[in-house]
Design a protein around this motif. Structure first.
Motif, PDB file in Angstrom:
ATOM      1  N   UNK A  16       0.846  -1.191   0.000  1.00 61.37           N
ATOM      2  CA  UNK A  16       0.000   0.000   0.000  1.00 61.37           C
ATOM      3  C   UNK A  16       0.879   1.237   0.000  1.00 61.37           C
ATOM      4  N   UNK A  17       0.372   2.281  -0.631  1.00 58.88           N
ATOM      5  CA  UNK A  17       1.067   3.559  -0.658  1.00 58.88           C
ATOM      6  C   UNK A  17       0.042   4.669  -0.710  1.00 58.88           C
ATOM      7  N   UNK A  18       0.473   5.849  -0.317  1.00 52.20           N
ATOM      8  CA  UNK A  18      -0.399   7.028  -0.366  1.00 52.20           C
ATOM      9  C   UNK A  18      -0.501   7.511  -1.795  1.00 52.20           C
ATOM     10  N   UNK A  19      -1.719   7.735  -2.239  1.00 49.63           N
ATOM     11  CA  UNK A  19      -1.954   8.234  -3.588  1.00 49.63           C
ATOM     12  C   UNK A  19      -1.830   9.750  -3.588  1.00 49.63           C
ATOM     13  N   UNK A  20      -1.374  10.291  -4.684  1.00 46.92           N
ATOM     14  CA  UNK A  20      -1.277  11.757  -4.761  1.00 46.92           C
ATOM     15  C   UNK A  20      -2.651  12.392  -4.880  1.00 46.92           C
ATOM     16  N   UNK A  21      -3.679  11.589  -5.133  1.00 49.74           N
ATOM     17  CA  UNK A  21      -5.038  12.098  -5.224  1.00 49.74           C
ATOM     18  C   UNK A  21      -5.792  11.942  -3.915  1.00 49.74           C
ATOM     19  N   UNK A  22      -5.100  11.555  -2.876  1.00 51.33           N
ATOM     20  CA  UNK A  22      -5.717  11.356  -1.574  1.00 51.33           C
ATOM     21  C   UNK A  22      -6.008   9.886  -1.321  1.00 51.33           C
ATOM     22  N   UNK A  23      -5.951   9.485  -0.085  1.00 49.25           N
ATOM     23  CA  UNK A  23      -6.216   8.098   0.259  1.00 49.25           C
ATOM     24  C   UNK A  23      -5.014   7.209  -0.006  1.00 49.25           C
ATOM     25  N   UNK A  24      -5.257   5.919   0.036  1.00 47.66           N
ATOM     26  CA  UNK A  24      -4.198   4.942  -0.206  1.00 47.66           C
ATOM     27  C   UNK A  24      -4.607   4.034  -1.349  1.00 47.66           C
ATOM     28  N   UNK A  25      -3.615   3.438  -1.983  1.00 48.12           N
ATOM     29  CA  UNK A  25      -3.852   2.506  -3.079  1.00 48.12           C
ATOM     30  C   UNK A  25      -3.162   1.188  -2.763  1.00 48.12           C
ATOM     31  N   UNK A  26      -3.827   0.069  -3.066  1.00 46.64           N
ATOM     32  CA  UNK A  26      -3.202  -1.239  -2.854  1.00 46.64           C
ATOM     33  C   UNK A  26      -2.739  -1.861  -4.176  1.00 46.64           C
ATOM     34  N   UNK A  27      -1.771  -2.731  -4.079  1.00 51.84           N
ATOM     35  CA  UNK A  27      -1.377  -3.612  -5.176  1.00 51.84           C
ATOM     36  C   UNK A  27      -1.314  -5.009  -4.563  1.00 51.84           C
ATOM     37  N   UNK A  28      -2.062  -5.928  -5.130  1.00 53.88           N
ATOM     38  CA  UNK A  28      -2.162  -7.264  -4.562  1.00 53.88           C
ATOM     39  C   UNK A  28      -0.991  -8.129  -5.019  1.00 53.88           C
ATOM     40  N   UNK A  29      -0.521  -8.941  -4.099  1.00 50.87           N
ATOM     41  CA  UNK A  29       0.643  -9.785  -4.347  1.00 50.87           C
ATOM     42  C   UNK A  29       0.268 -11.260  -4.292  1.00 50.87           C
ATOM     43  N   UNK A  30       0.925 -12.039  -5.139  1.00 53.78           N
ATOM     44  CA  UNK A  30       0.699 -13.475  -5.220  1.00 53.78           C
ATOM     45  C   UNK A  30       2.027 -14.193  -5.044  1.00 53.78           C
ATOM     46  N   UNK A  31       1.962 -15.442  -4.568  1.00 52.59           N
ATOM     47  CA  UNK A  31       3.169 -16.229  -4.347  1.00 52.59           C
ATOM     48  C   UNK A  31       3.701 -16.775  -5.671  1.00 52.59           C
TER      49      UNK A  31
END
Length: 124
Positions: free
Chosen positions: A52-67
């Motif tokens: 997860x990281x802070x978006x420049x448009x406000x809020x946070x964004x996720x990127x899902x990870x797989x094994x």
């Protein structure tokens, strides 16, 4: 020393999903795009973690990870799938007003090719 904002390897704060900050995921975890670059796909496995990281448009964004260990090879394109994909792309390029294959995907907000839109005044 303070921990980064999205450091939650146990998943206690994020619904049971282990969460890591940007560029801090453990080895062996990859996004769909990273798996695809290696010729792999998730293969039905559930999301194993997220970054997860802070978006420049406000809020946070996720990127899902797989094994990586559970990933499977990408399925090969069959002739039938290639034909279906070509037909779908051709339909996206064909103007319903003039019936011409424009060579580009029609703008969704117009629904017709640019030439027809100009002649009817829709492009203005």
């Amino acid at each position: 020393m303070s921990r980064p904002r999205h450091w939650d390897p146990a998943g206690e704060r994020h619904g049971g999903t282990p969460t890591y900050p940007w560029r801090m995921a453990p080895a062996g975890y990859f996004t769909r795009r990273q798996l695809r670059a290696k010729g792999l796909r998730p293969g039905g496995q559930d999301v194993a973690a997220q970054i997860m990281w802070r978006s420049r448009f406000g809020g946070t964004r996720p990127a899902y990870l797989y094994r990586l260990a559970l990933a499977k090879p990408v399925r090969q394109m069959t002739p039938a799938r290639a034909a279906a994909l070509a037909k779908a792309n051709r339909a996206r390029r064909t103007c319903p007003a003039c019936g011409r294959d424009t060579g580009y995907v029609l703008p969704a907000h117009l629904g017709i090719c640019l030439t027809c839109a100009d002649s009817t005044g829709l492009a203005a």
